[in-house]
Design an enzyme around this catalytic site. Sequence first.
Site, mmCIF file in Angstrom:
data_model
loop_
_atom_site.group_PDB
_atom_site.id
_atom_site.type_symbol
_atom_site.label_atom_id
_atom_site.label_comp_id
_atom_site.label_asym_id
_atom_site.label_seq_id
_atom_site.Cartn_x
_atom_site.Cartn_y
_atom_site.Cartn_z
ATOM 1 N N LYS A 54 0.748 -1.141 -0.069
ATOM 2 C CA LYS A 54 -0.132 0.095 0.063
ATOM 3 C C LYS A 54 0.762 1.189 -0.131
ATOM 4 C CE LYS A 54 -3.815 -2.215 2.432
ATOM 5 N NZ LYS A 54 -4.475 -2.441 3.524
ATOM 6 N N GLN A 98 -4.745 -1.608 9.883
ATOM 7 C CA GLN A 98 -4.654 -2.791 9.249
ATOM 8 C C GLN A 98 -5.094 -3.952 10.211
ATOM 9 O OE1 GLN A 98 -3.605 -3.407 6.087
ATOM 10 N NE2 GLN A 98 -4.263 -5.507 6.301
ATOM 11 N N ASP A 121 -11.145 3.113 4.458
ATOM 12 C CA ASP A 121 -11.416 1.688 4.285
ATOM 13 C C ASP A 121 -13.132 1.547 4.257
ATOM 14 O OD1 ASP A 121 -9.732 -0.222 4.105
ATOM 15 O OD2 ASP A 121 -9.154 -0.330 6.343
#
Length: 318
Positions: A54, A98, A121
Amino acid sequence: MTAIPINGNAIAERIRARVARDVALLKTQRDITPGLAVVLVGNDPASSVYVKTKARQAQAVGLKSQQFLLPVHVGETELLTLIEELNSDDSVDGILVQLPLPGHIDSWRVLEAIDPSKDVDGFHPYNVGRLAAGRPALVPCTPLGVVHLINTVVSDLKGLDVVVIGRSNIVGKPLAVLLGDAGCTVTGAQLQTRNLPDLCRNADIVVSAAGYAGLVRGDWLKPGAIVIDVGINRAIDSTGAPKLVGDVAFAEAIKRAGYITPVPGGVGPMTVAYLLANTLNAAVSRRGLQLSIDHERDQVQSSCHRAQDRAADLQAAT
């Protein structure tokens, strides 16, 4: 019949190119560099690799990328304090924590602490609710990628029957909303669903996000169906070496489906590409500017772009 693979790597590359183009415009015209902050707790090898991917791709498209690597024993209060600081930092447009988090940390409390306008997200209840209500929102990246992949081979989804296997908050539930908004008749299924093979045999599109290797067999599919494999499972090949496999028995399904995503190289690259797009969207939305890269529900891509995508993907697959 042999299915045509849908080249997720090629499609994701075009999304990244569009993001890079608009990031460059923001820099030159507005002196704005969108920023993405990724928080990783612990040193899980798979999560570490994913975070590095990422960060690398964020930098490649011109985003300001920050990584915060915290020890596995970090306290929940310390993590929440970091999120509060990132919420207040105007140079940070997207915050991603994460998952999974260690067991001593309340994941929901952490996700709900993220500023919804920076929730790239799409997991915050505010964004989940707006998605369900059909309002503009930051939407989870994998479902956005799945809809985009489907749209590369069929531009009008109205009236199509879809089976989505897996009902997670990350993929299955938001994906069902996106496909329903696009006019599909969506059946949400899971491993415990009775008559799952028969449901799949009647579907124009089958999406599996169950996390169960080889779940969907070739004879479960309607001839010519579109098959999107979200599963990422670790297995051992005939030589004893580790490999990644999906939820779909690929060798069987490719003989019956019309289009199919491989694992790897299908959905995975799209997830990261839409994380970058969400970060760009968050940056311009927070400042009241016009969005340029947006998700498929809002039909930002023109029919011309979709036709070009389909032609390029089919050429890449042959």
